[in-house]
Scaffold this motif. Structure first.
Motif, PDB file in Angstrom:
ATOM      1  N   THR A 180     -83.503  14.678  -9.651  1.00 51.54           N
ATOM      2  CA  THR A 180     -82.114  14.499  -9.225  1.00 51.54           C
ATOM      3  C   THR A 180     -81.209  14.540 -10.447  1.00 51.54           C
ATOM      4  N   LEU A 181     -79.965  14.924 -10.222  1.00 51.94           N
ATOM      5  CA  LEU A 181     -79.035  15.156 -11.323  1.00 51.94           C
ATOM      6  C   LEU A 181     -77.690  14.505 -11.026  1.00 51.94           C
ATOM      7  N   THR A 182     -77.094  13.947 -12.050  1.00 54.55           N
ATOM      8  CA  THR A 182     -75.727  13.457 -11.979  1.00 54.55           C
ATOM      9  C   THR A 182     -74.919  14.150 -13.070  1.00 54.55           C
ATOM     10  N   ILE A 183     -73.675  14.456 -12.770  1.00 55.35           N
ATOM     11  CA  ILE A 183     -72.836  15.228 -13.690  1.00 55.35           C
ATOM     12  C   ILE A 183     -71.662  14.378 -14.171  1.00 55.35           C
ATOM     13  N   TYR A 184     -71.415  14.424 -15.470  1.00 57.83           N
ATOM     14  CA  TYR A 184     -70.227  13.805 -16.065  1.00 57.83           C
ATOM     15  C   TYR A 184     -69.368  14.924 -16.644  1.00 57.83           C
ATOM     16  N   GLU A 185     -68.139  15.051 -16.155  1.00 64.05           N
ATOM     17  CA  GLU A 185     -67.216  16.072 -16.631  1.00 64.05           C
ATOM     18  C   GLU A 185     -66.072  15.381 -17.368  1.00 64.05           C
ATOM     19  N   GLY A 186     -65.948  15.646 -18.670  1.00 59.75           N
ATOM     20  CA  GLY A 186     -64.856  15.067 -19.430  1.00 59.75           C
ATOM     21  C   GLY A 186     -63.589  15.889 -19.378  1.00 59.75           C
ATOM     22  N   THR A 187     -63.463  16.719 -18.349  1.00 59.97           N
ATOM     23  CA  THR A 187     -62.302  17.589 -18.176  1.00 59.97           C
ATOM     24  C   THR A 187     -62.115  17.907 -16.708  1.00 59.97           C
ATOM     25  N   ILE A 235     -75.389   9.279 -20.046  1.00 56.43           N
ATOM     26  CA  ILE A 235     -76.137   8.047 -19.763  1.00 56.43           C
ATOM     27  C   ILE A 235     -75.483   7.264 -18.624  1.00 56.43           C
ATOM     28  N   SER A 236     -74.159   7.063 -18.710  1.00 54.57           N
ATOM     29  CA  SER A 236     -73.477   6.262 -17.691  1.00 54.57           C
ATOM     30  C   SER A 236     -73.547   6.912 -16.315  1.00 54.57           C
ATOM     31  N   ALA A 237     -73.458   8.257 -16.260  1.00 53.70           N
ATOM     32  CA  ALA A 237     -73.534   8.949 -14.966  1.00 53.70           C
ATOM     33  C   ALA A 237     -74.921   8.792 -14.354  1.00 53.70           C
ATOM     34  N   ALA A 238     -75.961   8.956 -15.182  1.00 57.46           N
ATOM     35  CA  ALA A 238     -77.329   8.813 -14.668  1.00 57.46           C
ATOM     36  C   ALA A 238     -77.573   7.386 -14.187  1.00 57.46           C
ATOM     37  N   ASP A 239     -77.073   6.395 -14.940  1.00 56.29           N
ATOM     38  CA  ASP A 239     -77.267   4.996 -14.547  1.00 56.29           C
ATOM     39  C   ASP A 239     -76.487   4.654 -13.277  1.00 56.29           C
ATOM     40  N   ARG A 240     -75.290   5.189 -13.181  1.00 58.71           N
ATOM     41  CA  ARG A 240     -74.440   4.840 -12.031  1.00 58.71           C
ATOM     42  C   ARG A 240     -75.066   5.278 -10.723  1.00 58.71           C
ATOM     43  N   TRP A 241     -75.632   6.489 -10.685  1.00 58.98           N
ATOM     44  CA  TRP A 241     -76.212   6.993  -9.440  1.00 58.98           C
ATOM     45  C   TRP A 241     -77.753   6.922  -9.443  1.00 58.98           C
ATOM     46  N   ARG A 242     -78.306   6.338 -10.502  1.00 60.72           N
ATOM     47  CA  ARG A 242     -79.763   6.200 -10.607  1.00 60.72           C
ATOM     48  C   ARG A 242     -80.483   7.532 -10.392  1.00 60.72           C
ATOM     49  N   SER A 243     -80.009   8.526 -11.087  1.00 61.66           N
ATOM     50  CA  SER A 243     -80.611   9.860 -11.002  1.00 61.66           C
ATOM     51  C   SER A 243     -81.609  10.043 -12.135  1.00 61.66           C
ATOM     52  N   ASP A 244     -82.454  11.034 -11.996  1.00 65.70           N
ATOM     53  CA  ASP A 244     -83.436  11.324 -13.040  1.00 65.70           C
ATOM     54  C   ASP A 244     -82.767  11.855 -14.303  1.00 65.70           C
ATOM     55  N   LEU A 245     -81.734  12.647 -14.094  1.00 61.09           N
ATOM     56  CA  LEU A 245     -81.085  13.330 -15.215  1.00 61.09           C
ATOM     57  C   LEU A 245     -79.580  13.135 -15.158  1.00 61.09           C
ATOM     58  N   GLY A 246     -78.964  13.065 -16.316  1.00 66.65           N
ATOM     59  CA  GLY A 246     -77.507  13.036 -16.417  1.00 66.65           C
ATOM     60  C   GLY A 246     -77.050  14.135 -17.345  1.00 66.65           C
ATOM     61  N   LEU A 247     -76.154  14.982 -16.872  1.00 61.16           N
ATOM     62  CA  LEU A 247     -75.676  16.118 -17.670  1.00 61.16           C
ATOM     63  C   LEU A 247     -74.169  15.971 -17.865  1.00 61.16           C
ATOM     64  N   ALA A 248     -73.718  16.037 -19.124  1.00 61.72           N
ATOM     65  CA  ALA A 248     -72.313  15.757 -19.422  1.00 61.72           C
ATOM     66  C   ALA A 248     -71.713  16.832 -20.306  1.00 61.72           C
ATOM     67  N   VAL A 265     -72.196  19.219 -25.083  1.00 63.67           N
ATOM     68  CA  VAL A 265     -72.895  18.950 -23.832  1.00 63.67           C
ATOM     69  C   VAL A 265     -74.075  18.053 -24.161  1.00 63.67           C
ATOM     70  N   ALA A 266     -74.386  17.166 -23.246  1.00 68.64           N
ATOM     71  CA  ALA A 266     -75.485  16.234 -23.480  1.00 68.64           C
ATOM     72  C   ALA A 266     -76.289  16.063 -22.208  1.00 68.64           C
ATOM     73  N   LEU A 267     -77.586  15.849 -22.380  1.00 72.27           N
ATOM     74  CA  LEU A 267     -78.491  15.665 -21.253  1.00 72.27           C
ATOM     75  C   LEU A 267     -79.284  14.384 -21.460  1.00 72.27           C
ATOM     76  N   CYS A 268     -79.191  13.484 -20.499  1.00 69.92           N
ATOM     77  CA  CYS A 268     -79.960  12.242 -20.504  1.00 69.92           C
ATOM     78  C   CYS A 268     -81.200  12.440 -19.641  1.00 69.92           C
ATOM     79  N   THR A 269     -82.381  12.213 -20.196  1.00 72.83           N
ATOM     80  CA  THR A 269     -83.639  12.403 -19.477  1.00 72.83           C
ATOM     81  C   THR A 269     -84.471  11.128 -19.590  1.00 72.83           C
ATOM     82  N   PRO A 270     -85.516  11.003 -18.796  1.00 72.65           N
ATOM     83  CA  PRO A 270     -86.379   9.816 -18.906  1.00 72.65           C
ATOM     84  C   PRO A 270     -87.049   9.677 -20.262  1.00 72.65           C
ATOM     85  N   THR A 271     -87.112  10.772 -21.020  1.00 71.79           N
ATOM     86  CA  THR A 271     -87.802  10.730 -22.311  1.00 71.79           C
ATOM     87  C   THR A 271     -86.848  10.756 -23.495  1.00 71.79           C
TER      88      THR A 271
END
Length: 398
Positions: free
Chosen positions: A270-277, A322-335, A352-358
């Motif tokens: 699962t993926l959550t997206i953070y858009e700073g624009t 990180i905050s997007a992935a934590d907020r929706w408890r997704s596997d991945l956060g892409l910003a 661009v940044a990607l938060c993963t379990p690792t």
């Protein structure tokens, strides 16, 4: 056999109508093994149509025209073709009867102006049009064959498939095949890719062409053979060479966004997206793909509220993922986060940044965000980072 397509109609030149007919014909001519030399557009002018047909016949032995077969005064394709071939127009009573029968079947009154549709260049072979009132025709000349089809797309397609292709196969002996396969690459510039496959681009069969679209690259392999199997073998051989040279930068025969969506589904991520624009380049790229948002749990759009330099933008991208992935408890956060200032050339740093379990992954590039495609490049950068993570074999340079 070599061919040219001439789309006729002033509305095409004015941009009021998009020429979809030429694209259709190009695909189907290739599938039939016919080389297409050129596509052209000309307005409703007898002399210009004639000049274009003459010029085409100097280069190729098959010219296909579409449009200008209606009953109004600006429908002058018949006249233009006749002038190009040095022939008079001849009236065909049988064609007029067919047109009248068509109107009768539609319970409509035929206008006197429809009579002009029953005129063809001398020696032309009429092609009955059961889908409309405009008869098509073909003319065989010492220089080549001219085929004229209606401009109405569904009529043109029907006549091409049911009359033109049988003519080309049965009477002109067309039997070869042209097979085209498109591969997609990321992570390298067009010039770098071009240097890596330069020898393949110079080959005559199979051929290779490259086009760039927002930091994504399409490599089109085209092979001509006497059978489908032979064409497939030529394409496979070229593809194997390209894969060997481009390695993990070649992502396959799927576009980047479609491949990312498929990999998310296959890996049940699962993926959550953070858009700073407000431009939301990641969301736009995925939403333009079928089922692109199926595994997206949430989208957080948070435009900058204070000036931010390149270093701060990188930090905000990491925090956003990180905050997007934590907020929706997704596997991945892409910003994605862009700085608020540009350099002296007008380029803006985007992270661009990607938060993963690792752990975290990140990339920063500079783009001209004043250009319409600038944010599309950013979307590609983000999806490329995600693709790199989802595909362990990928070692694309970010």
């Amino acid at each position: 056999m070599n061919a040219e397509i001439i789309a006729i109609g002033s509305e095409l030149l004015l941009g009021a109508t998009v020429d979809t007919n030429s694209a259709y014909l190009a695909r189907h001519l290739a599938a039939a093994g016919i080389n297409l030399y050129r596509k052209a557009v000309v307005g409703d002018n007898t002399e210009r149509i004639a000049a274009m047909v003459r010029e085409a016949l100097e280069r190729v032995d098959l010219v296909i025209c579409t449009g200008g077969l209606g009953p109004t005064v600006d429908d002058v394709t018949r006249e233009g073709v006749a002038l190009a071939l040095g022939r008079e127009l001849e009236f065909h009573e049988a064609l007029l009867e067919q047109i009248a029968a068509r109107f009768a079947a539609m319970n409509r009154t035929m206008s006197p102006s429809n009579r002009q549709q029953a005129y063809l260049p001398a020696g032309a072979r009429a092609i009955e049009n059961p889908r409309g009132t405009a008869p098509a025709f073909l003319v065989e000349d010492a220089r080549g064959t001219v085929i004229v089809l209606p401009g109405v797309p569904h009529e043109m397609r029907y006549l091409f498939e049911h009359a033109v292709l049988p003519y080309l196969r049965n009477e002109r002996g067309i039997s070869s095949v042209i097979l085209v396969k498109t591969l997609h690459a990321v992570g390298l510039g067009e010039s770098v890719i071009g240097e890596m496959v330069a020898d393949l681009m110079q080959a005559e069969n199979p051929t290779l062409g490259i086009s760039a679209k927002q930091a994504r690259y399409e490599l089109r392999i085209g092979a001509r053979a006497e059978s489908q199997a032979e064409a497939e073998a030529l394409v496979a051989q070229a593809e194997a060479t390209i894969r060997e040279r481009l390695g993990s930068n070649l992502i396959g025969d799927e576009p980047l966004a479609a491949q990312v969506v498929r990999m998310l589904a296959e890996q049940q991520q699962t993926l959550t997206i953070y858009e700073g624009t407000l431009m939301a380049p990641i969301y736009r790229a995925l939403s333009a793909t079928p089922n692109g948002l199926a595994h997206v749990r949430g989208v957080l759009i948070h435009p900058l509220d204070r000036p931010t330099d390149e270093h701060a933008a990188a930090s905000l991208a990491l925090a956003g993922a990180i905050s997007a992935a934590d907020r929706w408890r997704s596997d991945l956060g892409l910003a994605v986060q862009a700085s608020s200032t540009s350099d002296e050339r007008g380029f803006t740093a985007v992270s661009v940044a990607l938060c993963t379990p690792t752990g975290m992954r990140q990339a920063t590039r500079k783009y001209d965000l004043n250009q319409p495609e600038g944010w599309e490049f950013v979307g590609t950068l983000a999806l490329d980072l995600l693709h790199e993570y989802l595909n362990p074999n990928t070692t694309a340079s970010m």
